[in-house]
Design a protein around this motif. Structure first.
Motif, PDB file in Angstrom:
ATOM      1  N   VAL A 169      75.951   1.511 103.107  1.00  0.00           N
ATOM      2  CA  VAL A 169      76.157   2.759 102.739  1.00  0.00           C
ATOM      3  C   VAL A 169      76.862   3.013 104.032  1.00  0.00           C
ATOM      4  O   VAL A 169      76.260   3.559 104.602  1.00  0.00           O
ATOM      5  CB  VAL A 169      75.031   3.659 101.863  1.00  0.00           C
ATOM      6  CG1 VAL A 169      75.626   5.276 101.755  1.00  0.00           C
ATOM      7  CG2 VAL A 169      75.132   3.231 101.064  1.00  0.00           C
ATOM      8  N   ALA A 170      77.990   3.681 103.953  1.00  0.00           N
ATOM      9  CA  ALA A 170      79.132   4.060 105.310  1.00  0.00           C
ATOM     10  C   ALA A 170      79.414   5.840 105.115  1.00  0.00           C
ATOM     11  O   ALA A 170      79.681   5.634 104.645  1.00  0.00           O
ATOM     12  CB  ALA A 170      80.110   3.510 105.817  1.00  0.00           C
ATOM     13  N   GLY A 171      79.338   5.934 106.070  1.00  0.00           N
ATOM     14  CA  GLY A 171      79.569   7.483 106.575  1.00  0.00           C
ATOM     15  C   GLY A 171      79.633   8.444 105.824  1.00  0.00           C
ATOM     16  O   GLY A 171      80.733   9.663 105.358  1.00  0.00           O
ATOM     17  N   THR A 172      78.969   8.472 105.341  1.00  0.00           N
ATOM     18  CA  THR A 172      78.098   9.393 104.412  1.00  0.00           C
ATOM     19  C   THR A 172      77.487  11.423 105.285  1.00  0.00           C
ATOM     20  O   THR A 172      77.647  11.117 106.366  1.00  0.00           O
ATOM     21  CB  THR A 172      76.843   9.592 103.851  1.00  0.00           C
ATOM     22  OG1 THR A 172      77.070   7.875 103.313  1.00  0.00           O
ATOM     23  CG2 THR A 172      75.621  10.582 103.055  1.00  0.00           C
ATOM     24  N   THR A 173      78.023  12.360 105.145  1.00  0.00           N
ATOM     25  CA  THR A 173      77.627  13.700 104.893  1.00  0.00           C
ATOM     26  C   THR A 173      77.185  14.640 104.095  1.00  0.00           C
ATOM     27  O   THR A 173      77.193  13.770 102.625  1.00  0.00           O
ATOM     28  CB  THR A 173      78.653  14.573 105.846  1.00  0.00           C
ATOM     29  OG1 THR A 173      79.572  14.504 105.005  1.00  0.00           O
ATOM     30  CG2 THR A 173      79.457  13.094 106.747  1.00  0.00           C
ATOM     31  N   MET A 174      76.271  15.371 104.974  1.00  0.00           N
ATOM     32  CA  MET A 174      75.508  15.732 103.806  1.00  0.00           C
ATOM     33  C   MET A 174      75.340  17.625 104.295  1.00  0.00           C
ATOM     34  O   MET A 174      74.976  17.869 105.391  1.00  0.00           O
ATOM     35  CB  MET A 174      73.877  15.831 102.921  1.00  0.00           C
ATOM     36  CG  MET A 174      72.960  16.836 102.175  1.00  0.00           C
ATOM     37  SD  MET A 174      71.636  16.317 101.694  1.00  0.00           S
ATOM     38  CE  MET A 174      70.832  16.165 103.288  1.00  0.00           C
ATOM     39  N   ARG A 175      75.534  18.241 102.987  1.00  0.00           N
ATOM     40  CA  ARG A 175      75.402  19.891 104.034  1.00  0.00           C
ATOM     41  C   ARG A 175      74.244  20.487 102.764  1.00  0.00           C
ATOM     42  O   ARG A 175      74.476  20.330 101.645  1.00  0.00           O
ATOM     43  CB  ARG A 175      76.594  21.166 103.415  1.00  0.00           C
ATOM     44  CG  ARG A 175      76.776  21.912 103.885  1.00  0.00           C
ATOM     45  CD  ARG A 175      78.014  22.797 103.243  1.00  0.00           C
ATOM     46  NE  ARG A 175      78.252  24.275 103.414  1.00  0.00           N
ATOM     47  CZ  ARG A 175      77.930  25.084 102.405  1.00  0.00           C
ATOM     48  NH1 ARG A 175      77.260  24.603 100.925  1.00  0.00           N
ATOM     49  NH2 ARG A 175      77.778  26.662 102.274  1.00  0.00           N
ATOM     50  N   TYR A 176      73.700  21.731 103.319  1.00  0.00           N
ATOM     51  CA  TYR A 176      72.183  22.098 103.168  1.00  0.00           C
ATOM     52  C   TYR A 176      72.648  23.463 103.287  1.00  0.00           C
ATOM     53  O   TYR A 176      72.624  24.038 104.201  1.00  0.00           O
ATOM     54  CB  TYR A 176      71.115  21.478 103.224  1.00  0.00           C
ATOM     55  CG  TYR A 176      69.392  22.110 102.345  1.00  0.00           C
ATOM     56  CD1 TYR A 176      69.913  21.513 101.656  1.00  0.00           C
ATOM     57  CD2 TYR A 176      69.077  23.283 103.281  1.00  0.00           C
ATOM     58  CE1 TYR A 176      68.008  22.004 100.720  1.00  0.00           C
ATOM     59  CE2 TYR A 176      68.135  23.444 102.624  1.00  0.00           C
ATOM     60  CZ  TYR A 176      67.702  23.101 100.802  1.00  0.00           C
ATOM     61  OH  TYR A 176      66.677  23.905 100.913  1.00  0.00           O
ATOM     62  N   ALA A 177      72.680  24.197 102.018  1.00  0.00           N
ATOM     63  CA  ALA A 177      72.467  25.775 102.219  1.00  0.00           C
ATOM     64  C   ALA A 177      71.157  26.618 101.208  1.00  0.00           C
ATOM     65  O   ALA A 177      71.401  26.328 100.745  1.00  0.00           O
ATOM     66  CB  ALA A 177      73.618  26.591 101.915  1.00  0.00           C
ATOM     67  N   ASP A 178      71.009  27.010 102.653  1.00  0.00           N
ATOM     68  CA  ASP A 178      70.015  28.694 101.603  1.00  0.00           C
ATOM     69  C   ASP A 178      69.721  29.337 102.135  1.00  0.00           C
ATOM     70  O   ASP A 178      69.537  30.093 103.090  1.00  0.00           O
ATOM     71  CB  ASP A 178      68.393  27.450 102.084  1.00  0.00           C
ATOM     72  CG  ASP A 178      66.983  28.400 100.661  1.00  0.00           C
ATOM     73  OD1 ASP A 178      67.299  29.237 100.492  1.00  0.00           O
ATOM     74  OD2 ASP A 178      66.151  27.347 101.837  1.00  0.00           O
ATOM     75  N   PRO A 179      70.632  30.691 101.113  1.00  0.00           N
ATOM     76  CA  PRO A 179      70.572  32.201 101.441  1.00  0.00           C
ATOM     77  C   PRO A 179      68.927  32.669 102.056  1.00  0.00           C
ATOM     78  O   PRO A 179      69.533  33.784 102.816  1.00  0.00           O
ATOM     79  CB  PRO A 179      71.796  31.990 100.605  1.00  0.00           C
ATOM     80  CG  PRO A 179      71.319  31.319  99.190  1.00  0.00           C
ATOM     81  CD  PRO A 179      70.987  30.568  99.969  1.00  0.00           C
TER      82      PRO A 179
END
Length: 684
Positions: A169-179
């Protein structure tokens, strides 16, 4: 027909019943199904299942209520018994309420799947090659739905990962948002390579984000990646840098995205604890360098910090803290400090403790915007922030480190409710006496309405003033008092500059002993006589005394200053100003017996709060004491004709009005006559 007539060698006709026909049909059907499977396998293998691209998009999309699309090549076939899935430009949409269009995208996915695991038991991938995957995980504002739960059912569920035997697994990104917090994090995950369902080494995580208005960066390690991919223990370690603070979080998660009710060990350090809490929108006084640790448990919208311990400046701190991130942010805490350094207490009146420690109170006041040589800080209350969160605090402090005033056993109860801050009660011991106070700062009205009510129980003067040259041994006098002021303003200076009320300190019968006591009595002849005889320490017998001021619009006028001793009556007039911090007082003593050396040369206390001065002044200046402050003093003379020789005509004070802290107009002589030597306070 007679069976006996048949030839024994003639064959019997075969049976053609239903059972035989059923077996034939079943065999034919099985052969047909097998043939169809082989044909389908052959077609899929030859075509790589590319013709299934759109049907799979529609079918999977309908199952998860999302839009599934593959922009590039698509393959789905058995190779030979493993299910091979290959997609380029895969995307899965987010629900309509999300701020980003896609839950997941990947430039390329190449996977070998165990077919039966899709139906029975734990899902299993024999191999996974994932390139440039991007996940967008987001909660809605009500915090009852998230983007990774594929149903209309409220309440988010933990992320679930399949078993993966081999992976790259390469180049993985993750965005997490909690308003709700609000929190935004964008993470990059290091390359993962596994074999035999084991990754072996830790997986690196790093990224940036923003919590409320504060940017941060983080770096971490998934220390148990093998357990993680097998949905076991997830040992995680994170370090976060934000607003001059460093926060370390470590713990074991039941699943990679599940932190609910999981104990996490937290450590935080930085230059100022207020900068840390400001990240979540909480305002507290500034501190010096701090280092704290605690166990954190998150339970839905509640964050509990227990076993909290550490230091700030030269003081210690322990206790617990609960942060509730509901419709209104709320803090509930119970804290204990064994020893509080007096410098670390400076921020509670608006000073920067580092400046106090290095340059003193005047420099600290100047740093808040106060004028030259001022000590009252101009640091404004954080009105907007105080109205955004609520708080309840119970804080006990054992001892305050101070060179001059012995303070201990502080017990503080704090309540902040929609902008109204109450320190009530605030009690402490001072020099074996007790102080009880109620302080109110109400920012709901503009400017803030402030109330100060401070009460001093009878306290030994010798111990109270031991740091100011008073001899504790032999001083039996006691002092009690009260300060009651009300003013308006968002800074301490502004609030006191507009304050009105009364300040009074009462001294009942007792003795007072100090090397320079006769200077305070202004009986120069007696002091010189004792000096020549070598007797420099002899207690002064106090019958009763009152030092009181009436305060109007920030200006305090003596009302009255009256101390009756065995040999003298000490009188004072003038006052001081909270507005300019100027002091203008004149004090003199009338002797009760004749003394050639007890000339009525008053002593003037002038200067400012920061730099007071003590000087012998002329009798003419006595009558003008306080005039420069704008005091409306009634022009009642202090004591008849001022001459060099004291003829001993001082009137002994009636101690009833003195001990009740009555105003000047209520003071009487021992014969019950109204005193004409203490003034009458102020006109207004």
């Amino acid at each position: 027909m007679d069976m006996s007539t048949l030839d024994e060698g003639e064959p019997v006709p075969p049976r053609t019943g239903r059972k035989g026909r059923r077996l034939h049909v079943l065999r034919t059907a099985l052969l047909a199904v097998f043939g169809a499977i082989v044909l389908a396998w052959l077609i899929l293998f030859v075509t790589k299942g590319r013709f299934l691209k759109h049907p799979v998009e529609r079918t999977v999309g309908s199952l998860i209520n999302r839009t599934v699309a593959v922009k590039g090549d698509f393959q789905l076939y058995f190779a030979p018994l493993e299910l091979k899935f290959y997609a380029e430009g895969l995307s899965i949409s987010n629900p309509g309420w999300a701020s980003r269009p896609h839950l997941f995208t990947a430039r390329k996915i190449d996977a070998r799947i165990a077919p039966l695991s899709l139906i029975f038991g734990k899902r299993r991938l024999y191999r996974l090659d994932l390139t440039d995957g991007a996940a967008d995980l987001e909660w809605n504002r009500a915090h009852d739905r998230n983007t990774w739960t594929f149903s209309d059912k409220k309440g988010g569920e933990p992320l679930q990962f399949p078993r993966i035997d081999r992976a790259t697994v390469a180049g993985t990104t993750m965005r997490y948002a909690d308003p709700q917090m609000p929190l935004l994090a964008e993470l990059g995950i290091g390359t993962i390579t596994s074999a035999n369902a084991r990754i072996g080494k830790a997986v690196k995580v790093k990224g940036t984000g923003r919590i409320r208005d504060t940017p941060f960066r983080l770096a971490g390690d998934l220390l148990s990646p093998d357990a993680t991919v097998n949905r076991g223990r997830n040992q995680l370690s994170l370090r976060i840098w934000a607003a001059n603070n460093i926060v370390d979080i470590a713990g074991v998660l039941p699943s990679i995205a599940d932190v609910e009710n999981v104990p996490l060990q937290t450590r935080a350090r930085g230059r100022d604890l207020s900068e840390l809490l400001w990240i979540i929108g909480v305002a507290i006084p500034s501190t010096r360098t701090y280092a704290l640790k605690a166990q954190l448990v998150k339970d839905k919208e509640t964050f509990r910090f227990t076993g909290l311990s550490g230091t700030f400046g030269n003081s210690d701190l322990a206790g617990r803290l609960t942060v509730t991130n509901g419709q209104r942010l709320r803090l509930d805490s119970a804290l204990t400090t064994r020893r509080l350094d007096i410098v670390d207490a400076a921020p509670f009146i608006g000073y920067n403790p580092d400046i106090v420690a290095s340059k003193g109170a005047v420099a600290a006041a100047a740093a808040t915007g106060a004028g030259p040589q001022r000590v009252l800080p101009e640091a404004a209350l954080p009105v907007a922030t105080m109205q955004r969160f609520d708080a309840a605090l119970k804080w006990t402090i054992g001892v305050v480190r101070s060179r001059n005033v012995p303070v201990s056993n502080i017990d503080l109860t704090l309540a902040l409710d929609r902008g109204r801050l109450a320190l009530s009660p605030l009690t402490f011991s001072m020099a074996r006496g007790n102080v009880a106070s109620d302080l109110i700062f109400d920012t709901r009205s503009r400017p803030a309405a402030n109330s100060y009510d401070i009460r001093l129980a009878p306290t030994p003067m010798g111990r109270l003033l031991a740091g100011y040259g008073v001899a504790e041994a032999g001083t039996t006098g006691m002092v009690s008092g009260r300060i009651k002021l009300d003013g308006r303003g968002d800074t301490i200076h502004d609030a006191l500059s507009t304050a009105s009320g009364r300040i009074a300190f009462v001294m009942p019968r007792g003795s007072f002993w100090t090397r320079n006591v006769q200077l305070s009595e202004l009986d120069v002849g007696t002091f010189a006589y004792k000096m020549f005889q070598g007797r420099l320490k002899e207690p002064v017998a106090i019958n009763c005394g009152l030092i009181a001021f009436t305060v109007r619009n920030g200006i305090a006028a003596a009302d009255p200053i009256l101390i009756d001793t065995r040999k003298n009556v000490i009188l004072g007039r003038g006052g001081f100003s909270f507005r300019t911090e100027a002091v203008d007082l004149a004090i003199r003593a009338d002797g009760k017996k004749f003394s050639l050396f007890s000339g009525q040369s008053p002593v003037g206390l002038g200067g400012t709060f920061a730099r007071p001065s003590l000087n012998v002044i002329s009798p003419e200046l006595l009558g003008r004491a306080g005039a420069g402050l704008g005091l409306a003093i009634v022009a009642t003379p202090l004591a008849g004709v001022l001459t060099f020789v004291d003829i001993g005509d001082a009137k002994s004070a009636a101690c009833g009005p003195v001990l009740s802290a009555a105003t000047a107009s209520a003071q009487r002589t021992t014969r019950g006559k109204k005193r004409d030597d203490v003034g009458a306070g102020t006109r207004n």
